[in-house]
Design a protein around this motif. Structure first.
Motif, PDB file in Angstrom:
ATOM      1  N   GLY A   1       9.390 -54.173 -16.238  1.00 48.15           N
ATOM      2  CA  GLY A   1       9.747 -54.239 -17.658  1.00 48.15           C
ATOM      3  C   GLY A   1      10.452 -55.536 -18.024  1.00 48.15           C
ATOM      4  O   GLY A   1      10.141 -56.153 -19.050  1.00 48.15           O
ATOM      5  N   LEU A   2      11.407 -55.956 -17.184  1.00 49.61           N
ATOM      6  CA  LEU A   2      12.121 -57.203 -17.465  1.00 49.61           C
ATOM      7  C   LEU A   2      11.171 -58.395 -17.375  1.00 49.61           C
ATOM      8  O   LEU A   2      11.214 -59.297 -18.215  1.00 49.61           O
ATOM      9  CB  LEU A   2      13.297 -57.376 -16.497  1.00 49.61           C
ATOM     10  CG  LEU A   2      14.125 -58.645 -16.685  1.00 49.61           C
ATOM     11  CD1 LEU A   2      14.699 -58.745 -18.100  1.00 49.61           C
ATOM     12  CD2 LEU A   2      15.242 -58.709 -15.642  1.00 49.61           C
ATOM     13  N   ALA A   3      10.298 -58.395 -16.372  1.00 48.62           N
ATOM     14  CA  ALA A   3       9.325 -59.495 -16.236  1.00 48.62           C
ATOM     15  C   ALA A   3       8.420 -59.560 -17.465  1.00 48.62           C
ATOM     16  O   ALA A   3       8.148 -60.648 -17.992  1.00 48.62           O
ATOM     17  CB  ALA A   3       8.491 -59.311 -14.967  1.00 48.62           C
ATOM     18  N   LEU A   4       7.965 -58.402 -17.933  1.00 48.49           N
ATOM     19  CA  LEU A   4       7.116 -58.372 -19.132  1.00 48.49           C
ATOM     20  C   LEU A   4       7.865 -58.882 -20.359  1.00 48.49           C
ATOM     21  O   LEU A   4       7.291 -59.594 -21.188  1.00 48.49           O
ATOM     22  CB  LEU A   4       6.596 -56.947 -19.368  1.00 48.49           C
ATOM     23  CG  LEU A   4       5.532 -56.481 -18.371  1.00 48.49           C
ATOM     24  CD1 LEU A   4       5.401 -54.962 -18.404  1.00 48.49           C
ATOM     25  CD2 LEU A   4       4.201 -57.149 -18.647  1.00 48.49           C
ATOM     26  N   LEU A   5       9.138 -58.546 -20.466  1.00 47.82           N
ATOM     27  CA  LEU A   5       9.946 -59.020 -21.590  1.00 47.82           C
ATOM     28  C   LEU A   5      10.105 -60.543 -21.544  1.00 47.82           C
ATOM     29  O   LEU A   5       9.925 -61.228 -22.555  1.00 47.82           O
ATOM     30  CB  LEU A   5      11.320 -58.334 -21.587  1.00 47.82           C
ATOM     31  CG  LEU A   5      12.279 -58.734 -22.692  1.00 47.82           C
ATOM     32  CD1 LEU A   5      11.710 -58.381 -24.062  1.00 47.82           C
ATOM     33  CD2 LEU A   5      13.630 -58.061 -22.488  1.00 47.82           C
ATOM     34  N   ILE A   6      10.405 -61.070 -20.376  1.00 44.38           N
ATOM     35  CA  ILE A   6      10.524 -62.531 -20.224  1.00 44.38           C
ATOM     36  C   ILE A   6       9.200 -63.199 -20.591  1.00 44.38           C
ATOM     37  O   ILE A   6       9.172 -64.199 -21.308  1.00 44.38           O
ATOM     38  CB  ILE A   6      10.945 -62.910 -18.789  1.00 44.38           C
ATOM     39  CG1 ILE A   6      12.365 -62.428 -18.501  1.00 44.38           C
ATOM     40  CG2 ILE A   6      10.833 -64.421 -18.566  1.00 44.38           C
ATOM     41  CD1 ILE A   6      12.776 -62.515 -17.040  1.00 44.38           C
ATOM     42  N   GLY A   7       8.103 -62.634 -20.123  1.00 38.91           N
ATOM     43  CA  GLY A   7       6.791 -63.219 -20.384  1.00 38.91           C
ATOM     44  C   GLY A   7       6.409 -63.237 -21.844  1.00 38.91           C
ATOM     45  O   GLY A   7       5.841 -64.216 -22.331  1.00 38.91           O
TER      46      GLY A   7
END
Length: 184
Positions: free
Chosen positions: A62-68
């Motif tokens: 989820g955090l990686a998707l948000l950063i992306g």
């Protein structure tokens, strides 16, 4: 700037387009939907957050998707503003079997970015499930080329950035996890 890089990439896309079939278009379009707006990966990360054994993986994804979505789709696409292959070269045509052509910019590939963020994030936490997710992420990446909606450098950048964002997210989640556990 893009003209120098786009030369060999256009030749590559023309080769793919010359070998395209309607059946292939349907198959690649079905595969590419797994990266559409990151919805599949977001749903998977939320589901994983629900269970204690997979919660850390869900938060990492989820955090990686948000950063992306912030860095890749929000900043890089608009700052770099690279046109789609079919916008740059009218002899190339989008091969999506259904749906509409993308109207945003091409670099980096958002489908690839989201797929690699989630798949690598899952792989970091669960090798077996992550391996399956990486196969799907790779297929999404390839689909973007076969559908002539991205240049090779768009999907390569999406895969590299997605991997880096997942690694960063795993480190941040580990730090936050330790802080949370020390409070309870």
């Amino acid at each position: 700037m893009w003209e120098a890089l786009t030369g060999w990439e256009n030749s590559f896309l023309h080769t793919l387009q010359d070998g395209a079939t309607e059946t292939g278009d349907v198959i690649w379009t079905a595969i590419t939907t797994f990266g559409e707006a990151g919805i599949f990966w977001i749903a998977l990360s939320v589901i994983l957050m629900l269970f204690p054994k997979t919660r850390k993986a869900g938060f990492t994804m989820g955090l990686a998707l948000l950063i992306g979505v912030i860095v890749g789709n929000g900043v890089l696409k608009n700052v770099i503003a690279r046109p789609r292959p079919y916008d740059f070269d009218p002899s190339l045509s989008c091969r999506l079997a259904w749906g509409k052509m993308s109207t945003d910019f091409s670099f980096p590939s958002g489908h690839t970015l989201a797929s690699f963020e989630a798949a690598v994030g899952l792989f970091i936490r669960h090798k077996k499930w992550g391996s399956a997710a990486l196969v799907l992420a790779f297929l999404v990446c390839i689909s973007r080329l076969f559908l002539i909606v991205h240049y090779p450098s768009d999907v390569i950048a999406g895969a590299i950035l997605g991997t880096l964002f997942a690694i960063l997210s795993a480190k941040v989640v580990d730090i936050l996890w330790k802080k949370w556990e020390s409070r309870t």
